[in-house]
Scaffold this active site. Structure first.
Site, PDB file in Angstrom:
ATOM      1  CB  VAL A  83      -0.982  -0.010   1.208  1.00  0.00           C
ATOM      2  CG1 VAL A  83      -0.247   0.150   2.528  1.00  0.00           C
ATOM      3  CG2 VAL A  83      -2.060   1.053   1.063  1.00  0.00           C
ATOM      4  CB  CYS A  84       1.911   3.836  -1.879  1.00  0.00           C
ATOM      5  SG  CYS A  84       1.035   3.849  -3.460  1.00  0.00           S
ATOM      6  NE  ARG A  85      -1.889  11.690  -1.292  1.00  0.00           N
ATOM      7  CZ  ARG A  85      -2.571  12.123  -2.341  1.00  0.00           C
ATOM      8  NH1 ARG A  85      -2.333  11.623  -3.540  1.00  0.00           N
ATOM      9  NH2 ARG A  85      -3.479  13.066  -2.203  1.00  0.00           N
ATOM     10  CB  SER A 132       1.423  -0.054  -4.331  1.00  0.00           C
ATOM     11  OG  SER A 132       1.180   0.565  -3.094  1.00  0.00           O
ATOM     12  CG  MET A 171      -2.503   4.550   3.157  1.00  0.00           C
ATOM     13  SD  MET A 171      -3.261   3.341   4.284  1.00  0.00           S
ATOM     14  CE  MET A 171      -3.802   4.396   5.631  1.00  0.00           C
TER      15      MET A 171
END
Length: 125
Positions: A70-72, A77, A98
């Site tokens: 997961v990233c923003r 990712s 996120m």
């Protein structure tokens, strides 16, 4: 579970994931965001390794666990998963990152997390 493949990368919607990855040896959620992003909220039980540090910290990633990255918003990712595939790791992208996690009202942890999967903070929203 809804699985979508984009190129060679599999993606999963946040709604198909548990709210808490604490104590789940069979599944790991790897957060590849920067420290300031992590400080603004993370998934309970996530392992935090910023994208630039992945090559030097591969030993911290269990190759046998189901790996969710997961990233923003999913961009980093996808890049991390492309790299991990080249070095023999399989993983799944958390679609929407996120932003999607919070958009769907999933709980976010704040505070004393050390980024090693135990959260450590006591504030959950």
């Amino acid at each position: 579970m809804e699985i979508v493949t984009m190129g060679d990368i599999t993606q999963v919607p946040v709604t198909d994931l548990p709210d808490d990855f604490t104590g789940t040896a069979e599944a790991v959620i790897l957060d590849v965001r920067e420290p300031d992003e992590w400080a603004n909220g993370y998934i309970r039980g996530a392992v935090h390794i910023p994208m630039a540090e992945i090559p030097g910290r591969l030993g911290e990633i269990d190759p046998d666990a189901d790996l969710y990255v997961v990233c923003r918003s999913s961009g980093r990712s996808m890049r991390v998963l492309q790299y991990l595939a080249q070095v023999g790791y399989d993983g799944i992208c958390v679609r929407g990152g996120m932003l999607a996690w919070q958009e769907h009202g999933k709980p976010v942890e704040f505070g004393g997390g050390n980024g090693q999967g135990n959260g450590g903070g006591d504030a959950v929203r």
